[in-house]
Structures are given as C-alpha cells and as structure tokens.
Design a protein around this motif. Structure first.
Motif, PDB file in Angstrom:
ATOM      1  N   UNK A 162       0.613  -1.013  -0.196  1.00 36.02           N
ATOM      2  CA  UNK A 162       0.043  -0.201   0.112  1.00 36.02           C
ATOM      3  C   UNK A 162       0.628   1.174   0.374  1.00 36.02           C
ATOM      4  N   UNK A 163       0.928   1.941  -0.777  1.00 30.49           N
ATOM      5  CA  UNK A 163       1.793   2.908  -1.120  1.00 30.49           C
ATOM      6  C   UNK A 163       1.707   4.213  -0.346  1.00 30.49           C
ATOM      7  N   UNK A 164      -0.146   4.396  -0.054  1.00 31.21           N
ATOM      8  CA  UNK A 164      -0.581   5.681   1.252  1.00 31.21           C
ATOM      9  C   UNK A 164      -0.053   5.183   2.048  1.00 31.21           C
ATOM     10  N   UNK A 165       0.342   3.569   2.983  1.00 26.95           N
ATOM     11  CA  UNK A 165       0.547   3.558   4.143  1.00 26.95           C
ATOM     12  C   UNK A 165       2.126   3.068   4.162  1.00 26.95           C
ATOM     13  N   UNK A 166       2.591   3.383   3.236  1.00 24.66           N
ATOM     14  CA  UNK A 166       3.926   3.100   3.503  1.00 24.66           C
ATOM     15  C   UNK A 166       4.771   1.813   3.769  1.00 24.66           C
ATOM     16  N   UNK A 167       5.593   1.528   3.620  1.00 25.83           N
ATOM     17  CA  UNK A 167       6.494   0.256   3.926  1.00 25.83           C
ATOM     18  C   UNK A 167       5.892  -0.588   5.878  1.00 25.83           C
TER      19      UNK A 167
END
Length: 558
Positions: A83-88
C-alpha cells in the motif's frame, strides 16, 4: 375587507417565522444516524521505526550522484510495499526477507546446475581422448546425444519417479506440489518406493521451485548416463546406446535416486529403523557415480571387449588413446564443474546451515588433489612412470569419492578419502581388466563405480557430526555422524545402500540390457569396429585429414 387582508398577512408572517426557527433548530441538531468521526489509528513502534527509516533512505537525487562505495544502493526504499499510501510495513519487510532467501537459493542452485551441465564437455574430451582417433566422432556424438536422450526421458517420467514425493524442502520454497509418493507397508512402517507427481512438469508441478529442482537434478542424471558411454566406447551401436540412455534416464536412475533423495525407503532407514540418519549421500557418490559405474559394468559384460584387447591366454594388450592433452584438459573441466556438483547440493546458500558451502568446496578440491597424488605415486612405484591418464583418473576418483561425504566431513578427512581413492582406482582398473576380463577403455567402472561405493562407505566412517542443515537429516534430528565419531549405525545404513546398488541397480541394469541384446543387439560388426565407427555409424570422420594405418595384429585377432 382590509381586516381580512391584514389577518391573512399576519398568518403568513407567523408561518414564515415558524419555518425559519424550525429550520435553524434542525440545522443545529445532530443527525440522528451520524457516526462520530474516526479516531486516527495508533501506529505501532515497529511501523513508526520503519517509516522513520524510510524517510531517511537515499533519494533519487542522492543516487543520481553515483554510489561508488555501495553504501546507498539497496536500502529500505527498495522494499516492495503493498500500500503506497501506508508506506513500508513490517509484513512488507518480512515478505521481502523471505523472498530474498528463496531467490538467493534459486540463483545459487541454478548456477551450480549450469556448472554441472558444463561437465558434459569434460566427459566428452576425456572419453574421446582415451579412445582411438578412428572413433572420435562416434565417442563425441554419444556424449552429445546422451544429454538429449536423458533430458527427454527424465522430463517425461524420470523426474516424477524420482522427486514426485520430495515436498518439504525449505530452501526452495517447500516444493509443495511434489507431494505424492507410492509407499508400501512393511514391519508396521511405511516405505517410499517411487514418486507420482511431476510428469511433463505440467499441472500443479508448473511451479517455480519445481523448475529449479528439475534442472539441478536433471544434470545430475545426465552425469550418470554419460559414464556408460566411456566404458562401452569403440564398439557400441549408436542406436542401442540411445535406447539404453532413454531407459536409464526414465527408470533405473530415478528409482535409486528416489530411494536416496526423493523420500524413498533408503532415506527412511533412520526414521523407521533407527539406522543413523538414514542412507546419506550428500551429492551422489552412490546415486550418480555408482549407478553410472555399475550400469557401465553390466553393459560392458554384455558387449564384450574390443577386438585385440585380450590374447588367447587371457593377457591384456594396451590400446592407447589418441589425445592425452584432451584427456587432461577434460579432467580440469570436470574438476571445475564439480564445484557445482558438491557445494550446489546444499540446494541453497542462505539459511539452514548452507554457509557450509565453503567447507564443501574446499573438501572437494582437497580430495581431487590427493586423489591425483595417490594415483601418480602408485603408478610411479609399481609401474616405474607417473602415467598421465591414470593421474587424470586419480583426480576424478578423488572427486567421485568425496561427493557423498563432502557435506559431512572435515578437510583432513577429505584428504584421506581422496588419497585412498587415487590408489583404489589404480588397483580397480587392474582388477577389472585382469580378473573380470572386462574391457573399459576409459576406466569409468573404476573411477565412478568402485570409488562411488568407497564414497558412500566413507560417510559411515568419517562424518564428524558438525554439519547442521536445519538441525536434521532425512527427518532425523541431529547431524550425520560416522563410526569414527561414535555412530556405528550410520555405517550400517551406508552398507544397506551399497548392497542395494550392487544387488538391485546392477541386476536391473544387466537384465534390461540383456533384453536389448536380444532385440536389437549392442555391438557393431567386426568390420565396422576394425575400420573405426566414425564412417559406418556416423557417416563422417572426426579428423578427416588424418591418415589411418592398418592394424594387422588386431585384424588377425578378429
């Protein structure tokens, strides 16, 4: 009239005022079904730390300046996120670590398989160099086509018979599609006989991990098949060679390989009967080399010796090969490929004790070295000269012998195993020729058969209990330990394996090839043999510019 209009106007004003007040009251009142605003989810300390690390990772602008020291390339920014919004996140990092482990093991196993495939060139040079020039094309072609014959047969059914029940290898992602083994019940225990999944590499076996193990096991099988071509060179029909290779790749080799490596009954001697860790053959002294060497013995006994090899009184005549330089270069190619053969048999370079690959490589190198010395010293002492061809066979004998114990022994033990192998190959060549009256132009029976058995035996003697491949071997907790380090039962398991090789593999190979002898015949005509097999069998000379001389003594012997 005026009074009536005034009353109406007053009513309208009162209604408008009431509507305005009601509207304001409704707007200020909370919606009956409205939910309270969602609270911001709490961030775990691990996730917060990962996000902080990601924020400090090198940017594209940093990397555009170059990274000569390799300190910026390969950071947390390279972790694939879901999830790019949540990040790693922690699951992202865990998945990346798991995939990296399997990817490292895939690449290691594949590269080692490529090295083993290159050994085919070494075998071709050794075998052709030790044969006469009039048979060079025929010998090279057998080494060339055996790869295709073996690959086709192994892909169709051999791999499934060998590895169809071999699921559970954590190094390669589990190999879970290979989950069906035919078993029988004996003494209240279940014993594996052959695998049942993986035919054509289709269906569930269309799997990335299965493909890796197929390639690696296929080139091992091909090594076993090509051993036979050297022993039967200079008088073997090309068509019969092809049929024999297909049968061996489809049935005889996979059967024993299943019993040892595919979850079959030899590997279960530890779990079912308490015999050490079961039959232990790390990289195939028995599975590959003894199977090839004993099959070579069986076929050689059926084909018979070359014309002129033996006199009427039983004494043997030397038949000199045409190119000793090709022989020695081929031996070095084989020694190079062996670094794929033995260290690659960890099936991985990451986790499960696989860092032992360095020890395995050194053991392999040392055994080849001492094998060379053993053969040279034996020939120098008893024959007066350090024979070049036997020096090459000594190198190969040491490598064959260390193949089974390479994953379980120390460097000094490896040196001893190789030294014994170097002497043993010289003694065995003489025994096969003088006592058994079997003609083996390249010494393949002694190099691979005799020293393959010695390698299997040496596991039961020299395994020192220091290896730890995930904490167990063949499903038995602990490391493989031989007689010299306190476990006599491991030696018993190895002796069962040797008995199976001699009693089952040799017998089955002899029976199959006797059938072929009656159906199509193994041997070329005497005329073809005397003139050389290149023209009658291949239609072309290997060295057309050479001028051949007559061999009247051999012609009379015919």
């Amino acid at each position: 009239m005026r009074s009536l209009l005034r009353n109406h106007f007053l009513a309208v004003c009162i209604f408008a005022l009431a509507s305005t007040v009601a509207g304001i009251a409704y707007a200020q009142a909370p919606a009956p079904n409205a939910q309270p605003p969602a609270a911001t989810p709490a961030v775990s300390p691990a996730t917060a730390e990962l996000r902080e690390a990601a924020a400090k990772a090198p940017t594209s602008a940093d990397l555009q300046k170059g990274d000569p020291g390799g300190t910026l390339t390969g950071s947390i920014a390279d972790v694939t996120v879901t999830d790019a919004k949540a990040g790693v996140t922690l699951p992202d990092v865990g998945s990346q670590v798991g995939q990296n482990k399997v990817a490292i093991n895939f690449v290691w196993t594949l590269i080692c398989g490529f090295l083993v495939m290159f050994m085919q060139a070494g075998f071709a040079m050794v075998e052709s160099g030790l044969c006469r020039v009039k048979n060079a094309n025929h010998t090279y072609m057998m080494n060339f086509l055996v790869y295709g014959c073996g690959l086709l047969a192994y892909w169709l059914i051999g791999f499934a018979i060998q590895m169809g029940g071999a699921a559970g290898n954590a190094n390669l992602g589990g190999l879970n599609p290979l989950n069906a083994e035919q078993t029988i019940s004996l003494f209240g225990k279940s014993w594996g006989i052959f695998g049942k999944t993986g035919f054509f590499l289709a269906g569930s076996s269309y799997d990335v991990g299965v493909m890796v193990i197929f390639l690696f096991q296929m080139v091992f099988m091909d090594t076993a098949l090509t051993i036979v071509t050297g022993a039967c060179a200079e008088r073997w029909k090309f068509v019969t060679f092809s049929v024999t290779s297909v049968i061996m790749g489809a049935i005889t080799y996979p059967l024993f390989a299943n019993w040892a490596w595919g979850g079959g009954w030899l590997s279960q001697l530890g779990t079912n009967l308490g015999l050490g860790k079961g039959y232990a053959d790390f990289a195939g002294s028995g599975v590959v080399h003894s199977v090839g060497g004993l099959t070579a013995l069986a076929v050689c006994m059926i084909v018979g010796p070359r014309i002129g090899k033996f006199n009427r009184d039983g004494s043997a005549n030397p038949i000199i090969g045409h190119d000793i330089s090709a022989v020695l270069i081929g031996c070095f190619i084989l020694a190079f490929g062996w670094f794929g053969f033995n260290p690659g048999s960890t099936l991985g370079a990451s986790a499960n004790g696989n860092l032992r690959i360095g020890t395995i490589a050194v053991d392999t190198m040392l055994a080849g070295c001492t094998g060379t010395f053993g053969a040279i010293l034996y020939m120098w002492i008893f024959k007066g000269k350090p024979d070049a061809s036997m020096a090459g066979n000594g190198l190969l004998a040491g490598l064959v012998a260390i193949t089974a114990p390479s994953g379980f022994v120390s460097a000094p033990s490896a040196a001893i195993i190789g030294l014994v192998a170097g002497v043993l190959v010289c003694v065995s060549v003489s025994f096969v020729e003088s006592v058994l009256k079997v003609d083996d132009p390249v010494g393949a029976i002694s190099v691979h058969g005799t020293n393959g058995l010695w390698g299997v035996l040496s596991v039961g003697l020299f395994a020192d209990g220091t290896s730890n491949y995930g904490g167990s071997w063949n499903g038995v907790t602990g490391s493989v330990t031989g007689l010299f380090y306190g476990d006599a039962s491991q030696l018993t398991a190895q002796l069962v394996g040797i008995s199976t090789l001699l009693g089952v593999v040799f017998t089955l190979s002899f029976a199959i090839n006797m059938v072929l002898e009656y159906v199509i015949g193994h041997r070329v005509s005497a005329e073809s043999e005397l003139n050389g097999l290149d023209i009658p069998e291949m239609g072309q000379l290997g060295y057309p510019e050479f001028v051949f001389r007559a061999e009247p003594a051999m012609a009379r012997a015919a």
